[in-house]
Design a protein around this motif. Structure first.
Motif, PDB file in Angstrom:
ATOM      1  N   ARG A  33       1.016  -1.337   0.071  1.00  0.00           N
ATOM      2  CA  ARG A  33       0.164   0.036  -0.046  1.00  0.00           C
ATOM      3  C   ARG A  33       0.879   1.270  -0.023  1.00  0.00           C
ATOM      4  O   ARG A  33       0.468   2.196  -0.571  1.00  0.00           O
ATOM      5  CB  ARG A  33      -0.981   0.065   1.320  1.00  0.00           C
ATOM      6  CG  ARG A  33      -1.931  -0.956   1.290  1.00  0.00           C
ATOM      7  CD  ARG A  33      -2.796  -1.005   0.275  1.00  0.00           C
ATOM      8  NE  ARG A  33      -3.973   0.281   0.378  1.00  0.00           N
ATOM      9  CZ  ARG A  33      -5.011   0.236   0.975  1.00  0.00           C
ATOM     10  NH1 ARG A  33      -5.621  -0.437   1.586  1.00  0.00           N
ATOM     11  NH2 ARG A  33      -5.532   1.571   1.039  1.00  0.00           N
ATOM     12  N   LEU A  34       1.899   1.364   0.672  1.00  0.00           N
ATOM     13  CA  LEU A  34       2.769   2.270   0.860  1.00  0.00           C
ATOM     14  C   LEU A  34       3.501   2.668  -0.263  1.00  0.00           C
ATOM     15  O   LEU A  34       3.706   3.718  -1.211  1.00  0.00           O
ATOM     16  CB  LEU A  34       3.911   2.475   2.073  1.00  0.00           C
ATOM     17  CG  LEU A  34       3.455   2.708   3.262  1.00  0.00           C
ATOM     18  CD1 LEU A  34       4.439   2.340   4.341  1.00  0.00           C
ATOM     19  CD2 LEU A  34       2.726   3.867   3.531  1.00  0.00           C
ATOM     20  N   ALA A  35       3.879   1.503  -1.047  1.00  0.00           N
ATOM     21  CA  ALA A  35       4.537   1.676  -2.494  1.00  0.00           C
ATOM     22  C   ALA A  35       3.763   2.319  -3.483  1.00  0.00           C
ATOM     23  O   ALA A  35       4.091   2.806  -4.305  1.00  0.00           O
ATOM     24  CB  ALA A  35       5.248  -0.015  -2.763  1.00  0.00           C
ATOM     25  N   VAL A  59       1.065  18.386  -2.113  1.00  0.00           N
ATOM     26  CA  VAL A  59      -0.082  18.197  -2.898  1.00  0.00           C
ATOM     27  C   VAL A  59      -0.001  16.976  -3.714  1.00  0.00           C
ATOM     28  O   VAL A  59      -1.117  16.138  -3.538  1.00  0.00           O
ATOM     29  CB  VAL A  59      -0.236  19.242  -3.829  1.00  0.00           C
ATOM     30  CG1 VAL A  59      -1.649  19.207  -4.546  1.00  0.00           C
ATOM     31  CG2 VAL A  59      -0.717  20.494  -3.001  1.00  0.00           C
ATOM     32  N   ALA A  60       0.970  16.619  -4.187  1.00  0.00           N
ATOM     33  CA  ALA A  60       1.113  15.237  -4.902  1.00  0.00           C
ATOM     34  C   ALA A  60       0.942  14.011  -4.011  1.00  0.00           C
ATOM     35  O   ALA A  60       0.390  13.028  -4.291  1.00  0.00           O
ATOM     36  CB  ALA A  60       2.555  15.056  -5.705  1.00  0.00           C
ATOM     37  N   ALA A  61       1.570  14.235  -2.740  1.00  0.00           N
ATOM     38  CA  ALA A  61       1.333  13.235  -1.770  1.00  0.00           C
ATOM     39  C   ALA A  61      -0.157  12.978  -1.184  1.00  0.00           C
ATOM     40  O   ALA A  61      -0.716  11.697  -1.109  1.00  0.00           O
ATOM     41  CB  ALA A  61       2.100  13.212  -0.470  1.00  0.00           C
ATOM     42  N   VAL A  62      -0.707  14.083  -1.007  1.00  0.00           N
ATOM     43  CA  VAL A  62      -1.949  14.118  -0.497  1.00  0.00           C
ATOM     44  C   VAL A  62      -2.905  13.148  -1.901  1.00  0.00           C
ATOM     45  O   VAL A  62      -3.717  12.406  -1.171  1.00  0.00           O
ATOM     46  CB  VAL A  62      -2.683  15.337  -0.271  1.00  0.00           C
ATOM     47  CG1 VAL A  62      -4.185  15.309  -0.144  1.00  0.00           C
ATOM     48  CG2 VAL A  62      -1.858  15.819   1.068  1.00  0.00           C
ATOM     49  N   PHE A  63      -2.983  13.650  -2.929  1.00  0.00           N
ATOM     50  CA  PHE A  63      -3.542  13.002  -3.969  1.00  0.00           C
ATOM     51  C   PHE A  63      -3.184  11.630  -4.110  1.00  0.00           C
ATOM     52  O   PHE A  63      -4.038  10.922  -4.374  1.00  0.00           O
ATOM     53  CB  PHE A  63      -3.317  13.892  -5.170  1.00  0.00           C
ATOM     54  CG  PHE A  63      -4.301  15.019  -5.319  1.00  0.00           C
ATOM     55  CD1 PHE A  63      -5.814  14.852  -5.665  1.00  0.00           C
ATOM     56  CD2 PHE A  63      -3.771  16.452  -5.130  1.00  0.00           C
ATOM     57  CE1 PHE A  63      -6.451  15.938  -5.718  1.00  0.00           C
ATOM     58  CE2 PHE A  63      -4.726  17.466  -5.342  1.00  0.00           C
ATOM     59  CZ  PHE A  63      -5.941  17.296  -5.405  1.00  0.00           C
ATOM     60  N   ALA A  68      -4.762   6.084  -3.772  1.00  0.00           N
ATOM     61  CA  ALA A  68      -4.252   4.736  -3.460  1.00  0.00           C
ATOM     62  C   ALA A  68      -5.427   4.129  -2.570  1.00  0.00           C
ATOM     63  O   ALA A  68      -5.330   2.892  -2.472  1.00  0.00           O
ATOM     64  CB  ALA A  68      -3.125   4.975  -2.743  1.00  0.00           C
ATOM     65  N   LEU A  69      -6.104   4.932  -1.928  1.00  0.00           N
ATOM     66  CA  LEU A  69      -7.318   4.254  -1.042  1.00  0.00           C
ATOM     67  C   LEU A  69      -7.969   3.260  -1.598  1.00  0.00           C
ATOM     68  O   LEU A  69      -7.970   2.025  -1.203  1.00  0.00           O
ATOM     69  CB  LEU A  69      -7.952   5.335  -0.051  1.00  0.00           C
ATOM     70  CG  LEU A  69      -7.013   6.004   1.063  1.00  0.00           C
ATOM     71  CD1 LEU A  69      -7.931   6.977   1.585  1.00  0.00           C
ATOM     72  CD2 LEU A  69      -6.837   4.945   1.954  1.00  0.00           C
ATOM     73  N   VAL A  74      -8.552  -2.683  -4.432  1.00  0.00           N
ATOM     74  CA  VAL A  74      -8.741  -3.603  -5.758  1.00  0.00           C
ATOM     75  C   VAL A  74      -7.341  -4.226  -6.235  1.00  0.00           C
ATOM     76  O   VAL A  74      -7.461  -5.452  -6.197  1.00  0.00           O
ATOM     77  CB  VAL A  74      -9.351  -2.710  -6.763  1.00  0.00           C
ATOM     78  CG1 VAL A  74      -9.476  -3.353  -7.768  1.00  0.00           C
ATOM     79  CG2 VAL A  74     -10.727  -2.214  -6.562  1.00  0.00           C
ATOM     80  N   LEU A  75      -6.477  -3.473  -5.947  1.00  0.00           N
ATOM     81  CA  LEU A  75      -5.275  -4.071  -6.708  1.00  0.00           C
ATOM     82  C   LEU A  75      -4.655  -5.038  -5.679  1.00  0.00           C
ATOM     83  O   LEU A  75      -4.118  -6.163  -6.041  1.00  0.00           O
ATOM     84  CB  LEU A  75      -4.143  -2.927  -6.834  1.00  0.00           C
ATOM     85  CG  LEU A  75      -4.254  -2.125  -8.003  1.00  0.00           C
ATOM     86  CD1 LEU A  75      -3.272  -0.963  -7.795  1.00  0.00           C
ATOM     87  CD2 LEU A  75      -4.437  -2.785  -9.274  1.00  0.00           C
TER      88      LEU A  75
END
Length: 110
Positions: A33-35, A59-63, A68-69, A74-75
């Motif tokens: 999940r972190l990756a 901002v990129a990290a927040v998005f 990713a949630l 699903v993945l």
């Protein structure tokens, strides 16, 4: 024409469920999940740079987290199911040990 489709779990049912195997399953799922968050944040950041938009890293990290949630659910379904299976098996073994201890304290014979 009905087929017998039994539900299979991703982990081996014969393998003992211990806190160690649970910890490994949780660690693997967490790392995946972190990756995914890091990869999505990097994609957002560098695609922004490629099209000439200065996207702040925060901002990129927040998005990346927000995207990713649901995507991680699903993945990484098999990893999540493995964690759930390990939790259930460790809990069942703990409950069985607790019931055994309670029966011994009551003086019940095996």
């Amino acid at each position: 024409m009905s087929e017998d489709r039994s539900v299979s779990t991703p982990s081996n049912q014969d393998a003992p469920a211990t806190m160690g195997t649970l910890a490994v399953a949780v660690l693997l799922y967490t790392a995946a999940r972190l990756a995914l968050v890091v990869a999505l944040a990097a994609i957002i950041y560098f695609v922004g740079k490629a099209v000439g938009v200065d996207v702040p890293v925060l901002v990129a990290a927040v998005f990346g987290v927000l995207i990713a949630l649901p995507l991680g659910m699903v993945l990484f379904k098999t990893l999540r199911l493995r964690v759930n299976d390990q939790i259930a098996r460790v809990d069942a073994e703990r409950s069985a040990r607790q019931a055994d201890i309670q029966s011994r304290l009551r003086g019940d014979e095996k």
